[in-house]
Design an enzyme around this catalytic site. Structure first.
Site, mmCIF file in Angstrom:
data_model
loop_
_atom_site.group_PDB
_atom_site.id
_atom_site.type_symbol
_atom_site.label_atom_id
_atom_site.label_comp_id
_atom_site.label_asym_id
_atom_site.label_seq_id
_atom_site.Cartn_x
_atom_site.Cartn_y
_atom_site.Cartn_z
ATOM 1 N N VAL A 144 0.834 -1.206 0.000
ATOM 2 C CA VAL A 144 0.000 0.000 0.000
ATOM 3 C C VAL A 144 0.870 1.258 0.000
ATOM 4 C CG1 VAL A 144 -1.934 -1.173 1.135
ATOM 5 C CG2 VAL A 144 -0.198 -0.042 2.550
ATOM 6 N N HIS A 170 -4.526 -4.364 -2.299
ATOM 7 C CA HIS A 170 -5.001 -3.956 -0.973
ATOM 8 C C HIS A 170 -5.138 -2.446 -0.841
ATOM 9 C CE1 HIS A 170 -3.200 -8.040 0.446
ATOM 10 N NE2 HIS A 170 -4.413 -8.169 -0.051
ATOM 11 N N SER A 189 7.040 -11.914 -1.178
ATOM 12 C CA SER A 189 5.806 -12.212 -0.448
ATOM 13 C C SER A 189 5.857 -13.626 0.098
ATOM 14 C CB SER A 189 4.579 -12.062 -1.356
ATOM 15 O OG SER A 189 3.398 -12.468 -0.667
ATOM 16 N N ASN A 235 11.942 -14.746 -2.593
ATOM 17 C CA ASN A 235 11.533 -14.265 -1.269
ATOM 18 C C ASN A 235 12.480 -14.831 -0.224
ATOM 19 O OD1 ASN A 235 9.377 -12.957 0.483
ATOM 20 N ND2 ASN A 235 9.417 -15.017 1.361
#
Length: 311
Positions: free
Chosen positions: A142, A158, A258, A283
């Site tokens: 975000v 999101h 992620s 990741n």
């Protein structure tokens, strides 16, 4: 891009400026990673080379190198460092004191949060888009760093902290404009932050929060909320359908930074598996989908992505 398959860590940004070890300065929130395995890098390079319509999913691990902490990383994530937990959607909607506390913390944290800049991983993905390699980018973040890096084929799954919504009339305003209204309402209020949280707010004591004044919607007087999905809320079904269509149109899927613990991101992996798309994961630490990936690398996104040749 400046480098092809070399393993020196000097990379060239799309703007042509040379950046050396830029991500090293933000090690505070980046978990330690094992040494880079050249064979694994070749496998990922082969995956990228063969992809013609690559869909990329990014999470908090791409932004830790820009100085934004995440929730789940071992030893350095918020959950590992503190017993603090993120705000719940229902609490924010139902409680004026909780909204007051949230906005006080957000007000203090905003100048720093809004000034974070993209790192070489964000720039690399934006250049892949311009070169026609990246078909679509879905971010769970975000922080607007992909937008700052110039990505346009982008869905913010999101939402984004840089926008504010009225819960009553739906009016959308830039978060930056709200900062001035906070300052007018709280001319003598000041507070010292106690630690930084992942989504732009900081930790304050209850005493600091009690006198903080929160503006309401300039249009209808309703309550304001950042245009993000808080924990316990659900992503808009139309947005979910849109990104699942993009996955079905892609020919491969790359996860960057992620752990895929949040179901809205993990569900995209399940759709990719149904379509038998090859999946690669970059990741640090295990993810929920390691067993579905044809290649998995534990390394810093900002140091590895610029080494890959998108052609």
């Amino acid at each position: 891009m400046g480098t092809r398959m070399s393993f020196g860590l000097t990379v060239r940004s799309p703007k042509g400026r040379w950046i050396t070890n830029l991500s090293r300065g933000f090690s505070l929130f980046v978990p330690p990673s094992p040494p880079l395995d050249p064979e694994k890098v070749k496998e990922l390079q082969r995956f990228i080379t063969l992809s013609k319509r690559l869909l990329v999913i990014t999470g908090a691990g791409i932004s830790t190198e820009s100085g934004i902490p995440d929730y789940r990383s071992e030893r350095v994530g918020l959950y590992a460092r503190t017993n603090k937990r993120p705000i719940q959607h229902r609490d924010f909607i139902q409680s004026a004191p909780i909204r007051q506390r949230y906005w006080a913390r957000n007000f203090v944290g905003w100048p720093r949060f809004s000034s974070h800049q993209p790192n070489p991983a964000h720039w690399a993905l934006s250049s892949w888009e311009r070169l026609g390699k990246l078909y679509w980018l879905v971010t769970q973040n975000v922080d607007a760093l992909h937008t700052k890096a110039g990505s346009q084929r982008l869905t913010e799954l999101h939402g984004c902290m840089h926008r504010v919504l009225c819960l009553d009339c739906g009016e959308q305003t830039p978060r930056g404009a709200l900062q001035g209204r906070f300052e007018v309402l709280n001319p003598t209020w000041s507070a010292e932050a106690h630690g930084v949280a992942p989504d732009g707010d900081v930790f304050l004591t209850e005493e600091q929060v009690q006198s903080f004044q929160v503006p309401s919607c300039a249009r209808c007087g309703g309550s304001l909320k950042p245009d993000v999905i808080f924990f316990g809320d659900t992503v808009n079904p139309a947005k979910v359908d849109f990104v699942h269509r993009r996955v079905k149109e892609a020919d491969s899927l790359l996860v960057v930074g992620s752990s895929l613990q949040v179901y809205s991101g993990y569900r995209l992996i399940l759709t990719a598996r149904e379509k038998k798309l090859p999946i690669a994961i970059l990741n640090i630490g295990p993810t929920r989908s390691d067993n579905m990936a044809c290649v998995k690398l534990d390394f810093r996104c900002g140091e590895l992505l610029p080494l890959l040749d998108p052609h």
